[in-house]
Write a protein that holds these residues in place. Structure first.
Motif, PDB file in Angstrom:
ATOM      1  N   CYS A   4       0.498  -0.779  -0.189  1.00 27.94           N
ATOM      2  CA  CYS A   4       0.172  -0.067   0.373  1.00 27.94           C
ATOM      3  C   CYS A   4       0.705   1.267   0.042  1.00 27.94           C
ATOM      4  CB  CYS A   4      -1.049  -0.195   1.174  1.00 27.94           C
ATOM      5  SG  CYS A   4      -2.087   1.159   1.472  1.00 27.94           S
ATOM      6  N   ALA A   6       0.188   4.418   0.809  1.00 25.77           N
ATOM      7  CA  ALA A   6      -0.241   5.292   2.100  1.00 25.77           C
ATOM      8  C   ALA A   6       0.142   4.989   3.114  1.00 25.77           C
ATOM      9  CB  ALA A   6      -1.555   5.492   1.731  1.00 25.77           C
ATOM     10  N   CYS A   7       0.209   3.028   3.503  1.00 27.17           N
ATOM     11  CA  CYS A   7       0.608   2.287   5.107  1.00 27.17           C
ATOM     12  C   CYS A   7       1.411   1.289   5.254  1.00 27.17           C
ATOM     13  CB  CYS A   7      -0.221   2.356   5.485  1.00 27.17           C
ATOM     14  SG  CYS A   7      -0.833   0.851   5.538  1.00 27.17           S
ATOM     15  N   CYS A  27      -4.531   0.300   0.147  1.00 32.94           N
ATOM     16  CA  CYS A  27      -5.616  -0.634   0.697  1.00 32.94           C
ATOM     17  C   CYS A  27      -6.572  -0.693   1.191  1.00 32.94           C
ATOM     18  CB  CYS A  27      -4.156  -1.542   1.914  1.00 32.94           C
ATOM     19  SG  CYS A  27      -4.337  -0.328   3.638  1.00 32.94           S
ATOM     20  N   CYS A  30      -6.791   2.004   3.925  1.00 30.47           N
ATOM     21  CA  CYS A  30      -6.395   4.094   3.871  1.00 30.47           C
ATOM     22  C   CYS A  30      -7.368   4.424   2.932  1.00 30.47           C
ATOM     23  CB  CYS A  30      -5.503   4.064   2.929  1.00 30.47           C
ATOM     24  SG  CYS A  30      -3.790   3.158   4.146  1.00 30.47           S
TER      25      CYS A  30
HETATM   26 ZN   LIG Z   1      -2.841   1.154   3.558  1.00 33.18          ZN
END
Ligand SMILES: [Zn+2]
Lengths: 82, 192
Positions: A4, A6-7, A27, A30
């Motif tokens: 992912c 973003a994370c 994901c 997120c």
């Molecule tokens: Zn994520």
């Protein structure tokens, strides 16, 4: 396998992806309910609250740890330009 | 396409990280870059071509370690996982890196600030999966009303205590030998 943006979570199964869409780069955790990716502020707050809730960290420590983690993720590079 | 030179450069970087991993596991984080260079059979200067400072070397190493643990824990955690299965998966991952992890938890307080944050984020991956299992248990009312962070910190505290004081319990792998006892009794402590 993708991670992912973003994370950083590894995304292997369809259900790991936002809306179960394996073409997405972020994901399920997120994504907002409408499937779009959370903003920097939303994600940051979410992660800080999560770290405090699950590990009991002091707020300032949680904020720094989350900033450190987010600074290494592709989605948030623009927020950490020096 | 990567050039031959880039491939070579990446291979050297990886080799230095792998060597540092073994040296730190055996000798602790006070081992010098000279020591790592010798063990990796590269010149001292080569290390600094790839990692400008010792801090940077340690942080990069922990980032990679973090990613590896992240991948393994994620692969192991499934939707309807039992508490016992999760705790076992956590310990099994740690057993694979036992010597290094033991050094890490013993010395993390003396490591650079950034390394400490990477360490926190490493635990976040564990607490993320752990929290999912515990939330389900709470819904099913199978465990006591204890805040999540106390459950998590108690589990880590238990595992870390056995690891850092392994000499009290065994000469071998303390996690391998005490895994079952720790898991089954920890569950008894939090179960309703
Ligand atoms: Zn994520």
């Amino acid at each position: 396998m993708k991670n992912c943006i973003a994370c950083g979570m590894p995304m292997k199964k369809e259900s790991d992806f936002a809306m179960g869409d394996t073409k997405k780069d972020y994901c399920v955790y997120c994504a907002r309910p409408d499937g779009s990716m959370q903003s920097f502020e939303e994600k940051k707050q979410g992660l800080i609250n999560f770290t405090i809730k699950t590990q009991g960290l002091e707020k300032g420590v949680a904020e720094k740890a989350v900033a450190n983690m987010m600074s290494k993720l592709p989605a948030w590079q623009e927020y950490f330009q020096k | 396409m990567k050039t031959k030179r880039q491939v070579q450069k990446e291979a050297t970087r990886l080799h230095i990280l792998e060597t540092a991993y073994h040296i730190y596991a055996e000798e602790g984080f006070s081992a010098t870059t000279n020591r790592i260079a010798r063990a990796a059979s590269v010149s001292h200067g080569t290390i600094f071509v790839h990692f400008p400072t010792v801090e940077n070397l340690i942080v990069c190493l922990l980032d990679d370690f973090n990613a590896e643990i992240n991948g393994q824990l994620h692969g192991l955690s499934e939707k309807n996982e039992q508490l016992e299965t999760f705790l076992e998966a956590h310990i099994n991952v740690l057993i694979r890196y036992e010597a290094f992890y033991k050094r890490l938890i013993s010395e993390v307080n003396g490591l650079p600030q950034e390394a400490k944050f990477v360490f926190i984020n490493m635990q976040s991956v564990v607490s993320f999966h752990f929290n999912q299992v515990i939330e389900r248990c709470k819904k099913e009312k199978t465990i006591k009303e204890i805040p999540m962070h106390i459950i998590f910190n108690s589990w880590l505290g238990l595992v870390h205590y056995y690891l850092t004081n392994s000499y009290l319990f065994t000469e071998g792998s303390v996690l391998t030998e005490y895994k079952e006892e720790l898991i089954c009794n920890f569950i008894k402590l939090i179960k309703k």
